[in-house]
Design an enzyme around this catalytic site. Sequence first.
Site, PDB file in Angstrom:
ATOM      1  N   SER A  31       0.873  -1.176   0.000  1.00 58.40           N
ATOM      2  CA  SER A  31       0.000   0.000   0.000  1.00 58.40           C
ATOM      3  C   SER A  31       0.909   1.224   0.000  1.00 58.40           C
ATOM      4  O   SER A  31       1.785   1.353   0.861  1.00 58.40           O
ATOM      5  CB  SER A  31      -0.894  -0.011   1.237  1.00 58.40           C
ATOM      6  OG  SER A  31      -1.876   0.993   1.130  1.00 58.40           O
ATOM      7  N   GLU A  32       0.711   2.115  -0.988  1.00 63.76           N
ATOM      8  CA  GLU A  32       1.748   3.131  -1.224  1.00 63.76           C
ATOM      9  C   GLU A  32       1.834   4.202  -0.146  1.00 63.76           C
ATOM     10  O   GLU A  32       2.738   5.027  -0.168  1.00 63.76           O
ATOM     11  CB  GLU A  32       1.593   3.752  -2.619  1.00 63.76           C
ATOM     12  CG  GLU A  32       0.345   4.589  -2.847  1.00 63.76           C
ATOM     13  CD  GLU A  32      -0.789   3.781  -3.462  1.00 63.76           C
ATOM     14  OE1 GLU A  32      -0.788   2.537  -3.323  1.00 63.76           O
ATOM     15  OE2 GLU A  32      -1.681   4.409  -4.076  1.00 63.76           O
TER      16      GLU A  32
END
Lengths: 232, 218
Positions: free
Chosen positions: B46-47
Amino acid sequence: MNKVVANADVAIKDIESGMTIMFGGFGLCGIPENCIRAIVNKGIDNLTCISNNAGVDDFGIGLMLQKKQLKKMIASYVGENAEFERQLLSGELDVELVPQGTLATRCMIAGYGIPFVPVLAGVGTEVAEGKETVVRNGRQYLIEEAFDADFAIVKAWKGDTMGNLIYKDTARNFNPLMAMAGKITIAEVEELVAPGELDPNMIHTPGIYVNQIFQGTDYEKRIEQRTVRKRS
Amino acid sequence: MALNKEQIAQRIAKELQDGFYVNLGIGIPTMVANYIPSGINVVLQSENGLLGMGPFPFEGDEDADLINAGKQTITTLPGSAIFDSATSFGMIRSGRVNLTVLGAMEVAENGDIANWKIPGKMVKGMGGAMDLVAAAKNIIVAMQHTDKAGNSKLLPQCTLPITGLRCVKKIVSDLGVFDITENGFVCREYAPGVSIEEIKSKTAGKLTIADDVKEITF
């Protein structure tokens, strides 16, 4: 080397109208709630704000938008905020949209003392308009500049009086990058401790980057999308 | 029948390989996590700064400090790692993330993608999409084949503002599975009950049908 100030009002006293300020956080996660409140109360305006997002209508940076304190917003994603949209469409607010990784990297290089960096993100898009480019090994890169912010305001989980910081979970996000990037960095923490109480191996932001630190109060820590599973 | 959103996600999940680090975008791509084949271990990135994204928390366990890039409350897993946003895009930019799945408004026959802005409408921003498409070696797009008016979204060139150039490798739409090659879109699979004629009529970009084209199976 004691960097402690009493509260957010004292910490932000030198922030003036027209300045550029970085705010840590991703959405409403890890935002410096106390300092945002203090800036809203102080009523300064014409601020340029660098933050991944612009808060929601009634929380986070959205509170400063409500009081029309922002001149310009530099962010990667600004949805979920009707007042933002209104001010943008009416021309009251200027916005510069920056790809998220580029935003992070422009903070990072400011803290590393690197003036600019070549990036692939945005090549061939509107983001590239007006930007210098460089070609290496047949690939074109955009030249992106380090941010130049008068203040960076970050939120950490724990900090000591020397300004060393530890963040919790994904509330880390942009906070350590911005902590390193501001000309003056203010850190608000949930728990302020004496030197020696934090394990030096676990420090995310070394205190040298932090100018002022205080223990925040009344954290609301609002959740934007509450998604859960039922217990079986 | 054309695929529904869950079936698009389910078909994309078949592309996952053991050991992959995968970034899933918002919408249909997020649903891919529900269909990871048994025996395949993947790590979700998840960035906003997490490797090893777990499921939603149980009611009462949600934590405001632990969210994904869609700002949803999530959990960590044994072996998860947390990091800052520069490190997050560092692992994307340097090609460590093996697969990116995202949505699109338009894809061109050369792999250009448009998915961040509709002129005249509110601009919400590109988030991490431009960084992801510029860097990822392997991008699969999950999308509807046509817009609500029935116009093809697989085009000779994009008409909307570009997110990235020549980056999409594969599309899974409600009508089929398409590779993007030097010769444009190549239809590899078709949805059960969808005819090749329908796919041809709804694809505006250059399209060839693979010799060994087959029906999608799950």
